[in-house]
Design a protein around this motif. Sequence first.
Motif, PDB file in Angstrom:
ATOM      1  N   GLN A 197       0.819  -1.194   0.000  1.00  0.00           N
ATOM      2  CA  GLN A 197       0.000   0.000   0.000  1.00  0.00           C
ATOM      3  C   GLN A 197       0.861   1.255   0.000  1.00  0.00           C
ATOM      4  O   GLN A 197       1.856   1.331   0.726  1.00  0.00           O
ATOM      5  CB  GLN A 197      -0.914   0.008   1.221  1.00  0.00           C
ATOM      6  CG  GLN A 197      -1.888   1.189   1.197  1.00  0.00           C
ATOM      7  CD  GLN A 197      -2.961   1.064   2.234  1.00  0.00           C
ATOM      8  OE1 GLN A 197      -2.691   0.658   3.370  1.00  0.00           O
ATOM      9  NE2 GLN A 197      -4.183   1.404   1.878  1.00  0.00           N
ATOM     10  N   CYS A 198       0.446   2.206  -0.805  1.00  0.00           N
ATOM     11  CA  CYS A 198       1.139   3.490  -0.824  1.00  0.00           C
ATOM     12  C   CYS A 198       0.754   4.236   0.444  1.00  0.00           C
ATOM     13  O   CYS A 198      -0.419   4.359   0.765  1.00  0.00           O
ATOM     14  CB  CYS A 198       0.734   4.286  -2.065  1.00  0.00           C
ATOM     15  SG  CYS A 198       1.277   5.994  -1.986  1.00  0.00           S
ATOM     16  N   GLN A 199       1.761   4.709   1.158  1.00  0.00           N
ATOM     17  CA  GLN A 199       1.484   5.384   2.428  1.00  0.00           C
ATOM     18  C   GLN A 199       0.848   6.747   2.212  1.00  0.00           C
ATOM     19  O   GLN A 199       0.235   7.292   3.106  1.00  0.00           O
ATOM     20  CB  GLN A 199       2.784   5.553   3.218  1.00  0.00           C
ATOM     21  CG  GLN A 199       3.259   4.235   3.789  1.00  0.00           C
ATOM     22  CD  GLN A 199       4.577   4.413   4.497  1.00  0.00           C
ATOM     23  OE1 GLN A 199       5.603   4.639   3.888  1.00  0.00           O
ATOM     24  NE2 GLN A 199       4.540   4.332   5.808  1.00  0.00           N
ATOM     25  N   GLN A 200       1.018   7.267   1.009  1.00  0.00           N
ATOM     26  CA  GLN A 200       0.500   8.594   0.736  1.00  0.00           C
ATOM     27  C   GLN A 200      -0.946   8.557   0.229  1.00  0.00           C
ATOM     28  O   GLN A 200      -1.843   9.082   0.855  1.00  0.00           O
ATOM     29  CB  GLN A 200       1.406   9.274  -0.286  1.00  0.00           C
ATOM     30  CG  GLN A 200       1.362  10.766  -0.173  1.00  0.00           C
ATOM     31  CD  GLN A 200       2.529  11.394  -0.898  1.00  0.00           C
ATOM     32  OE1 GLN A 200       3.432  11.951  -0.287  1.00  0.00           O
ATOM     33  NE2 GLN A 200       2.506  11.298  -2.211  1.00  0.00           N
ATOM     34  N   CYS A 201      -1.182   7.905  -0.910  1.00  0.00           N
ATOM     35  CA  CYS A 201      -2.529   7.958  -1.484  1.00  0.00           C
ATOM     36  C   CYS A 201      -3.339   6.697  -1.177  1.00  0.00           C
ATOM     37  O   CYS A 201      -4.499   6.605  -1.558  1.00  0.00           O
ATOM     38  CB  CYS A 201      -2.471   8.181  -2.992  1.00  0.00           C
ATOM     39  SG  CYS A 201      -1.923   6.746  -3.927  1.00  0.00           S
ATOM     40  N   LYS A 202      -2.730   5.742  -0.503  1.00  0.00           N
ATOM     41  CA  LYS A 202      -3.401   4.513  -0.052  1.00  0.00           C
ATOM     42  C   LYS A 202      -3.768   3.535  -1.180  1.00  0.00           C
ATOM     43  O   LYS A 202      -4.521   2.595  -0.966  1.00  0.00           O
ATOM     44  CB  LYS A 202      -4.668   4.809   0.773  1.00  0.00           C
ATOM     45  CG  LYS A 202      -4.489   5.802   1.897  1.00  0.00           C
ATOM     46  CD  LYS A 202      -3.583   5.264   2.978  1.00  0.00           C
ATOM     47  CE  LYS A 202      -3.385   6.298   4.084  1.00  0.00           C
ATOM     48  NZ  LYS A 202      -2.232   5.982   4.909  1.00  0.00           N
ATOM     49  N   CYS A 218       8.433   3.291  -6.173  1.00  0.00           N
ATOM     50  CA  CYS A 218       7.466   4.127  -5.472  1.00  0.00           C
ATOM     51  C   CYS A 218       6.136   4.101  -6.216  1.00  0.00           C
ATOM     52  O   CYS A 218       6.020   3.519  -7.290  1.00  0.00           O
ATOM     53  CB  CYS A 218       7.990   5.546  -5.316  1.00  0.00           C
ATOM     54  SG  CYS A 218       8.209   6.378  -6.876  1.00  0.00           S
ATOM     55  N   CYS A 219       5.147   4.730  -5.627  1.00  0.00           N
ATOM     56  CA  CYS A 219       3.801   4.689  -6.182  1.00  0.00           C
ATOM     57  C   CYS A 219       3.733   5.393  -7.542  1.00  0.00           C
ATOM     58  O   CYS A 219       4.222   6.506  -7.691  1.00  0.00           O
ATOM     59  CB  CYS A 219       2.843   5.340  -5.193  1.00  0.00           C
ATOM     60  SG  CYS A 219       1.202   5.584  -5.833  1.00  0.00           S
ATOM     61  N   GLY A 220       3.100   4.731  -8.491  1.00  0.00           N
ATOM     62  CA  GLY A 220       2.986   5.291  -9.831  1.00  0.00           C
ATOM     63  C   GLY A 220       2.018   6.462  -9.893  1.00  0.00           C
ATOM     64  O   GLY A 220       2.036   7.242 -10.842  1.00  0.00           O
ATOM     65  N   LEU A 221       1.164   6.564  -8.909  1.00  0.00           N
ATOM     66  CA  LEU A 221       0.181   7.648  -8.917  1.00  0.00           C
ATOM     67  C   LEU A 221       0.740   8.921  -8.288  1.00  0.00           C
ATOM     68  O   LEU A 221       0.582  10.004  -8.808  1.00  0.00           O
ATOM     69  CB  LEU A 221      -1.077   7.231  -8.151  1.00  0.00           C
ATOM     70  CG  LEU A 221      -1.904   6.099  -8.747  1.00  0.00           C
ATOM     71  CD1 LEU A 221      -3.012   5.723  -7.791  1.00  0.00           C
ATOM     72  CD2 LEU A 221      -2.468   6.503 -10.097  1.00  0.00           C
ATOM     73  N   CYS A 222       1.386   8.758  -7.110  1.00  0.00           N
ATOM     74  CA  CYS A 222       1.777   9.972  -6.383  1.00  0.00           C
ATOM     75  C   CYS A 222       3.236   9.951  -5.947  1.00  0.00           C
ATOM     76  O   CYS A 222       3.681  10.855  -5.271  1.00  0.00           O
ATOM     77  CB  CYS A 222       0.882  10.149  -5.171  1.00  0.00           C
ATOM     78  SG  CYS A 222       1.241   8.962  -3.878  1.00  0.00           S
ATOM     79  N   ARG A 223       3.981   8.928  -6.297  1.00  0.00           N
ATOM     80  CA  ARG A 223       5.386   8.785  -5.924  1.00  0.00           C
ATOM     81  C   ARG A 223       5.576   8.560  -4.417  1.00  0.00           C
ATOM     82  O   ARG A 223       6.660   8.783  -3.887  1.00  0.00           O
ATOM     83  CB  ARG A 223       6.234   9.979  -6.391  1.00  0.00           C
ATOM     84  CG  ARG A 223       5.921  10.449  -7.787  1.00  0.00           C
ATOM     85  CD  ARG A 223       7.164  10.792  -8.583  1.00  0.00           C
ATOM     86  NE  ARG A 223       6.994  10.402  -9.973  1.00  0.00           N
ATOM     87  CZ  ARG A 223       7.636   9.399 -10.551  1.00  0.00           C
ATOM     88  NH1 ARG A 223       8.507   8.700  -9.882  1.00  0.00           N
ATOM     89  NH2 ARG A 223       7.420   9.100 -11.799  1.00  0.00           N
ATOM     90  N   GLY A 224       4.525   8.153  -3.742  1.00  0.00           N
ATOM     91  CA  GLY A 224       4.648   7.855  -2.317  1.00  0.00           C
ATOM     92  C   GLY A 224       5.370   6.533  -2.101  1.00  0.00           C
ATOM     93  O   GLY A 224       5.608   5.780  -3.033  1.00  0.00           O
ATOM     94  N   ARG A 225       5.703   6.256  -0.858  1.00  0.00           N
ATOM     95  CA  ARG A 225       6.408   5.019  -0.513  1.00  0.00           C
ATOM     96  C   ARG A 225       5.434   3.882  -0.247  1.00  0.00           C
ATOM     97  O   ARG A 225       4.381   4.096   0.344  1.00  0.00           O
ATOM     98  CB  ARG A 225       7.245   5.247   0.753  1.00  0.00           C
ATOM     99  CG  ARG A 225       8.444   6.121   0.515  1.00  0.00           C
ATOM    100  CD  ARG A 225       9.535   5.310  -0.086  1.00  0.00           C
ATOM    101  NE  ARG A 225      10.660   6.126  -0.527  1.00  0.00           N
ATOM    102  CZ  ARG A 225      11.882   5.633  -0.635  1.00  0.00           C
ATOM    103  NH1 ARG A 225      12.119   4.379  -0.326  1.00  0.00           N
ATOM    104  NH2 ARG A 225      12.854   6.408  -1.060  1.00  0.00           N
TER     105      ARG A 225
HETATM  106 ZN   LIG Z   1       0.416   6.811  -4.052  1.00  0.00          ZN
END
Ligand SMILES: [Zn+2]
Length: 284
Positions: A196-201, A217-224
């Motif tokens: 799970q992306c910690q930023q956008c879930k 990293c997340c393809g949507l928001c670059r979150g971890r």
């Molecule tokens: Zn994300």
Amino acid sequence: MMRCLCVFATPIRPKWIDKRKDKENSLSSFKTPVNKFLERKKESFLESLNTPPVGTPVRSPFVKDFKKKRTELTAKLFAMFNKTVFESKIPDNLEILWNKRMTKTAGYCVYTKRKFSSVREVRIELSEKVCDSAERLRDTLIHEMCHAACWLIHGVNDGHGRFWKYWACKANVAHPEIPMVKRCHSYEIHTKFKYQCQQCKAIVGRHSKSLDVTKKCCGLCRGRFVLLPTGKGKEGKKQQPNKFAMFVKENYASIKKSNDRFKHADVMRVLGQEFARKATIAGD
Ligand SMILES: [Zn+2]
Ligand SMILES: [Zn+2]
């Protein structure tokens, strides 16, 4: 060598089929008014392959023991469809392989034509990971057999064009009790591990612990990403991405408008960041 990748969708049964069934039932009830209430509708072999709802007993051995019996079931279904749909025009010895590596598509056809000869061959490959139930095997196999028929019988590989549609339509008429043979299926792929992306879930699935969270990293928001505890990712998956999806729906246009050089990826990145910020403020 050409390949057709068939991404598969939860099949939707057209209303006319249900209507027709109602009609049939009401006609037969005319003939045998008493039996209608005594007799339980007999389930066909193809119907018996449906995954029963949770809590109901599993009767079919092919459903119960799918992994052990899938080769046997494949042969049985192939022989049946060849007869009922393809006028026995597909060679009995058509090669059907189970592919361990395919993780995104349920099945595909590999077409070959020998040089200096008119012999056309085709091989069907089925994904072990996506075709993980009797009903998926049933629905994927018939879809791929329609492709095989186009190549072997008509000598064309027209994707989901008119030749493919002809056979798909024949299959739907011959077997109205199974989901319509359609161009695409989007099976939810049952992956063991979820990150799970910690930023956008947003959640991504992997069959093994293959995602290096330090490098990807997340393809949507670059979150971890963080690895979710196994078996518990489902709820999070249902709730969070919906919130994010709604957020995207509500705000996509305004963010896109705010900068006319923004491409889709840029808009999604901003949305991801905004969403994460909101979530932190709301303590969500
Ligand atoms: Zn994300
Ligand atoms: Zn296809």
